[in-house]
Design a protein around this motif. Structure first.
Motif, PDB file in Angstrom:
ATOM      1  N   ASP A  59    -117.700  12.808 -58.505  1.00  0.00           N
ATOM      2  CA  ASP A  59    -117.729  13.082 -59.947  1.00  0.00           C
ATOM      3  C   ASP A  59    -117.834  14.580 -60.202  1.00  0.00           C
ATOM      4  O   ASP A  59    -117.219  15.096 -61.128  1.00  0.00           O
ATOM      5  CB  ASP A  59    -118.911  12.359 -60.607  1.00  0.00           C
ATOM      6  CG  ASP A  59    -118.718  10.851 -60.660  1.00  0.00           C
ATOM      7  OD1 ASP A  59    -117.582  10.371 -60.441  1.00  0.00           O
ATOM      8  OD2 ASP A  59    -119.710  10.145 -60.923  1.00  0.00           O
ATOM      9  N   GLY A  60    -118.605  15.277 -59.381  1.00  0.00           N
ATOM     10  CA  GLY A  60    -118.730  16.723 -59.519  1.00  0.00           C
ATOM     11  C   GLY A  60    -117.407  17.436 -59.289  1.00  0.00           C
ATOM     12  O   GLY A  60    -117.087  18.396 -60.001  1.00  0.00           O
ATOM     13  N   GLU A  64    -115.152  19.621 -61.864  1.00  0.00           N
ATOM     14  CA  GLU A  64    -114.682  20.959 -61.480  1.00  0.00           C
ATOM     15  C   GLU A  64    -113.177  21.106 -61.718  1.00  0.00           C
ATOM     16  O   GLU A  64    -112.709  22.162 -62.153  1.00  0.00           O
ATOM     17  CB  GLU A  64    -115.018  21.209 -60.008  1.00  0.00           C
ATOM     18  CG  GLU A  64    -114.729  22.607 -59.544  1.00  0.00           C
ATOM     19  CD  GLU A  64    -115.094  22.834 -58.078  1.00  0.00           C
ATOM     20  OE1 GLU A  64    -114.581  23.821 -57.513  1.00  0.00           O
ATOM     21  OE2 GLU A  64    -115.862  22.031 -57.499  1.00  0.00           O
ATOM     22  N   ILE A  65    -112.408  20.055 -61.441  1.00  0.00           N
ATOM     23  CA  ILE A  65    -110.956  20.070 -61.699  1.00  0.00           C
ATOM     24  C   ILE A  65    -110.719  20.318 -63.182  1.00  0.00           C
ATOM     25  O   ILE A  65    -109.954  21.207 -63.577  1.00  0.00           O
ATOM     26  CB  ILE A  65    -110.297  18.740 -61.259  1.00  0.00           C
ATOM     27  CG1 ILE A  65    -110.372  18.554 -59.748  1.00  0.00           C
ATOM     28  CG2 ILE A  65    -108.845  18.675 -61.752  1.00  0.00           C
ATOM     29  CD1 ILE A  65    -110.093  17.122 -59.287  1.00  0.00           C
ATOM     30  N   PHE A 133    -107.826  20.257 -72.026  1.00  0.00           N
ATOM     31  CA  PHE A 133    -107.442  19.256 -71.024  1.00  0.00           C
ATOM     32  C   PHE A 133    -108.652  18.375 -70.738  1.00  0.00           C
ATOM     33  O   PHE A 133    -109.743  18.889 -70.499  1.00  0.00           O
ATOM     34  CB  PHE A 133    -107.009  20.006 -69.752  1.00  0.00           C
ATOM     35  CG  PHE A 133    -106.740  19.123 -68.568  1.00  0.00           C
ATOM     36  CD1 PHE A 133    -105.468  18.628 -68.340  1.00  0.00           C
ATOM     37  CD2 PHE A 133    -107.758  18.808 -67.666  1.00  0.00           C
ATOM     38  CE1 PHE A 133    -105.214  17.829 -67.229  1.00  0.00           C
ATOM     39  CE2 PHE A 133    -107.503  18.018 -66.564  1.00  0.00           C
ATOM     40  CZ  PHE A 133    -106.230  17.522 -66.347  1.00  0.00           C
ATOM     41  N   ARG A 134    -108.465  17.064 -70.779  1.00  0.00           N
ATOM     42  CA  ARG A 134    -109.552  16.141 -70.467  1.00  0.00           C
ATOM     43  C   ARG A 134    -109.071  15.067 -69.499  1.00  0.00           C
ATOM     44  O   ARG A 134    -108.020  14.454 -69.712  1.00  0.00           O
ATOM     45  CB  ARG A 134    -110.077  15.441 -71.725  1.00  0.00           C
ATOM     46  CG  ARG A 134    -110.770  16.367 -72.698  1.00  0.00           C
ATOM     47  CD  ARG A 134    -112.067  16.909 -72.129  1.00  0.00           C
ATOM     48  NE  ARG A 134    -112.726  17.798 -73.040  1.00  0.00           N
ATOM     49  CZ  ARG A 134    -112.747  19.118 -72.941  1.00  0.00           C
ATOM     50  NH1 ARG A 134    -112.116  19.727 -71.967  1.00  0.00           N
ATOM     51  NH2 ARG A 134    -113.394  19.850 -73.805  1.00  0.00           N
ATOM     52  N   ILE A 135    -109.837  14.867 -68.450  1.00  0.00           N
ATOM     53  CA  ILE A 135    -109.599  13.744 -67.544  1.00  0.00           C
ATOM     54  C   ILE A 135    -110.286  12.550 -68.186  1.00  0.00           C
ATOM     55  O   ILE A 135    -111.501  12.565 -68.398  1.00  0.00           O
ATOM     56  CB  ILE A 135    -110.160  14.038 -66.143  1.00  0.00           C
ATOM     57  CG1 ILE A 135    -109.386  15.206 -65.510  1.00  0.00           C
ATOM     58  CG2 ILE A 135    -110.090  12.785 -65.261  1.00  0.00           C
ATOM     59  CD1 ILE A 135    -109.921  15.673 -64.171  1.00  0.00           C
ATOM     60  N   THR A 136    -109.517  11.513 -68.500  1.00  0.00           N
ATOM     61  CA  THR A 136    -110.088  10.349 -69.183  1.00  0.00           C
ATOM     62  C   THR A 136    -110.522   9.271 -68.202  1.00  0.00           C
ATOM     63  O   THR A 136    -111.398   8.476 -68.520  1.00  0.00           O
ATOM     64  CB  THR A 136    -109.108   9.769 -70.213  1.00  0.00           C
ATOM     65  OG1 THR A 136    -107.888   9.415 -69.562  1.00  0.00           O
ATOM     66  CG2 THR A 136    -108.827  10.786 -71.324  1.00  0.00           C
ATOM     67  N   SER A 137    -109.911   9.232 -67.009  1.00  0.00           N
ATOM     68  CA  SER A 137    -110.361   8.298 -65.972  1.00  0.00           C
ATOM     69  C   SER A 137    -109.736   8.694 -64.636  1.00  0.00           C
ATOM     70  O   SER A 137    -108.758   9.440 -64.580  1.00  0.00           O
ATOM     71  CB  SER A 137    -109.994   6.851 -66.323  1.00  0.00           C
ATOM     72  OG  SER A 137    -108.597   6.662 -66.265  1.00  0.00           O
ATOM     73  N   THR A 138    -110.349   8.184 -63.578  1.00  0.00           N
ATOM     74  CA  THR A 138    -109.811   8.357 -62.227  1.00  0.00           C
ATOM     75  C   THR A 138    -109.971   7.041 -61.483  1.00  0.00           C
ATOM     76  O   THR A 138    -110.796   6.200 -61.844  1.00  0.00           O
ATOM     77  CB  THR A 138    -110.548   9.462 -61.433  1.00  0.00           C
ATOM     78  OG1 THR A 138    -111.915   9.081 -61.284  1.00  0.00           O
ATOM     79  CG2 THR A 138    -110.438  10.814 -62.114  1.00  0.00           C
TER      80      THR A 138
END
Length: 164
Positions: A59-60, A64-65, A133-138
């Motif tokens: 998650d960290g 960071e990405i 920019f947002r990461i919404t899921s991985t």
């Protein structure tokens, strides 16, 4: 100068998301030593991109990405084009994603001094035009790490997970 002949482009990308994809690819290469993504589905509302990784990022690392890409966006890096022939490719630029029928002349997309790769798609003129920019899921499955992301050019300071 005569306009180079390039392959026809059959997609109509959302320019901010497509440019963010370039930043994401280079960030993943730099952080994890992986290859650029072999496939991506880039749209205005939601984009998906997969990377081959031996382990699932923490998650960290995911945070960071996202942070790195927003830092690059805020840096207002210029997005510029350069036309080259196949025998004049700059060092480090890979051609493995090109279609077999790619033209002899290639268009390189250069984002500041951070990324350069061949691409005939549409892009913003500078990274600041992306917004945020947002990461919404991985997800991670058998060596494939998927990032789902969205860009918010109209809401640069929205909270994570905000949906318009």
């Amino acid at each position: 100068m005569e306009q180079p002949v390039l392959n026809e482009h059959n997609k109509s990308e959302h320019e901010p998301s497509h440019t963010a994809e370039h930043l994401l690819n280079q960030t993943m290469v730099r952080m994890f030593g992986c290859e650029r993504s072999k496939n991506a589905h880039i749209e205005r509302k939601k984009s998906k991109i997969n990377f081959l990784l031996a382990e699932c990022p923490t998650d960290g690392q995911v945070a960071e990405i996202e942070s790195k890409i927003n830092e690059l966006i805020a840096a207002d890096l210029p997005v510029e084009y350069e036309f080259v022939t196949r025998d004049n490719i700059p060092e480090g630029v890979k051609l493995d994603k090109l279609p077999e029928d790619a033209s002899e002349t290639l268009r390189l997309v250069r984002i500041g001094d951070y990324d350069v790769c061949p691409c005939i798609g549409k892009h913003v003129k500078s990274t600041k035009e992306i917004g945020s920019f947002r990461i919404t899921s991985t997800s991670y499955n058998e060596g494939s790490f998927r990032i789902v992301f969205r860009v918010y050019p109209e809401f640069p300071n929205h909270p994570v997970g905000y949906e318009k």
